[in-house]
Scaffold this active site. Structure first.
Site, PDB file in Angstrom:
ATOM      1  N   THR A   6       0.822  -1.212   0.000  1.00 21.01           N
ATOM      2  CA  THR A   6       0.000   0.000   0.000  1.00 21.01           C
ATOM      3  C   THR A   6       0.852   1.256   0.000  1.00 21.01           C
ATOM      4  OG1 THR A   6      -1.899  -1.069   1.051  1.00 21.01           O
ATOM      5  CG2 THR A   6      -1.707   1.321   1.313  1.00 21.01           C
ATOM      6  N   CYS A  35      -8.695  -6.723   1.218  1.00 19.90           N
ATOM      7  CA  CYS A  35      -8.681  -5.324   1.666  1.00 19.90           C
ATOM      8  C   CYS A  35     -10.064  -4.694   1.692  1.00 19.90           C
ATOM      9  CB  CYS A  35      -7.757  -4.496   0.764  1.00 19.90           C
ATOM     10  SG  CYS A  35      -6.010  -4.931   0.929  1.00 19.90           S
TER      11      CYS A  35
END
Length: 380
Positions: free
Chosen positions: A70, A324
């Site tokens: 990320t 996610c």
């Protein structure tokens, strides 16, 4: 217990945990410190950087350590956008990118940048002709993932590299988080790729560590400023134990990649063929140009989270299509982009295999699947 959720995270190798403990216990100095403990940490840090670079066929000065995929994605997207803003404010990302890329691009659109989303076809592959049509004189960045995290489609990175070959002012970023260890490095880390994101916990390292490949000579604005670490591009004290163990995990993963993927692909194929025998099953993942480990499917009329929990009752762990975003209850974004109707997309679940899995687990999974399929007959 059967763990078929390796695209979400993998179990760290025992050797990796041993390295982490050894370094964390014995070489705990801050690499920025001038004393001997700091120097030892620096040597481990740079040895790890060199090892990772060599495994990827790159140079050590092109590897920058981060906290994971990320951060690497955010840094690549925002870093390029701000670094090149004076030359243009148009960026392109594919419509099936991981939220770390897609949400970063959407945020940039609130900061004066223009974002175009490259569409995909009904199988989940970026449409090259439409991508080419989106390119403009003020385009500064194109970002396309190597392997889609929801259905496993392998994107045409080589062809996109050719498309951008005569456009040196456009930076090309590849999210390689799901690709490493599953397809050859040369397939996604071409000479035209300027930036690539990696996350350690996807290849049996510990969580909280990753890296960004940045081609030598390419400029990138920092997101984190302060202590000047990572050549003043990513300030924060380096996670030396995590980095050293990640380097080991990468070596172990790539050393057995070819043999492991033959085994994984065979398990995937057996599951896929069995699923296709049932009329009310939709298999969203194809065969050709798909990663060997990821398989997405749905049971008609049954929401994905219901199926996930049904398998969990038998201690079999799978996921909805993206770890996610699984708790949000949203339909798989990739499937929607492919033109799959929302009710069908909401049924999607994802199996993601690893070399740690075996045929006995596949057989047990299929036995439980048949039970679940029969129980959902009324709903279907």
């Amino acid at each position: 217990m059967i763990y078929f959720d390796n695209a979400a995270t993998t179990q760290p190798y025992a050797e990796v945990l041993h390295t982490y403990q050894e370094v964390a216990t014995k070489i705990f100095g801050n690499p920025s410190s001038l004393h001997n403990l700091g120097s030892k940490s620096t040597r481990i840090l740079e040895a790890s950087r060199k090892q990772i670079a060599e495994l990827l066929g790159k140079t050590a000065d092109e590897i920058f350590f981060t906290s994971g995929g990320t951060e690497s994605d955010n840094w690549a997207i925002k870093g390029v956008a701000f670094e090149k803003a004076r030359y243009g404010k148009h960026i392109i990302v594919s419509d099936i990118e991981h939220p770390a890329v897609k949400e970063s691009a959407k945020w940039l659109s609130t900061q004066g940048f223009e974002v175009s989303f490259a569409p995909v076809d009904e199988k989940g592959f970026v449409d090259l002709e439409k991508l080419a049509e989106l390119l403009r004189s003020d385009t500064t960045l194109v970002s396309v993932m190597a392997v889609n995290n929801e259905i496993g489609s392998i994107q045409p990175i080589q062809k996109i590299s050719e498309l951008l070959a005569d456009k040196p002012t456009i930076s090309f970023h590849v999210d390689a988080v799901q690709a490493i260890g599953k397809i050859p490095v040369s397939d996604f880390l071409t000479e035209r790729v300027d930036l690539a994101s990696f996350s350690g916990h996807k290849f049996h390292a510990v969580r909280g560590v990753g890296f960004l490949y940045k081609k030598a000579g390419k400029k990138l604005a920092p997101l984190l400023t302060g202590g000047g670490q990572e050549k003043d591009l990513r300030s924060t004290t380096e996670n030396v134990a995590g980095i050293a163990s990640m380097a080991k995990a990468l070596r172990l993963t790539l050393d057995k990649e070819e043999v492991a993927n033959i085994k994984i692909a065979k398990m995937r194929q057996i599951i896929r063929e069995e699923l296709l025998k049932h009329g009310d099953i939709t298999v969203f993942s194809g065969n050709e140009n798909f990663a060997p480990n990821i398989l997405a499917f749905g049971i008609k009329g049954v929401r994905g989270e219901v199926v996930v929990h049904a398998f969990e009752e038998h201690e079999i762990y799978i996921s909805t299509t993206s770890a996610c975003s699984s708790k949000s209850g949203k339909a798989a974004g990739t499937l929607i982009s492919m033109g799959v109707p929302t009710p069908s997309a909401q049924t999607a679940v994802r199996i993601s295999l690893d070399d740690d899995n075996d045929m006995s687990q596949v057989e047990q999974f299929l036995t439980v699947f048949r039970q679940i399929y029969e129980k959902t007959k009324k709903v279907r």
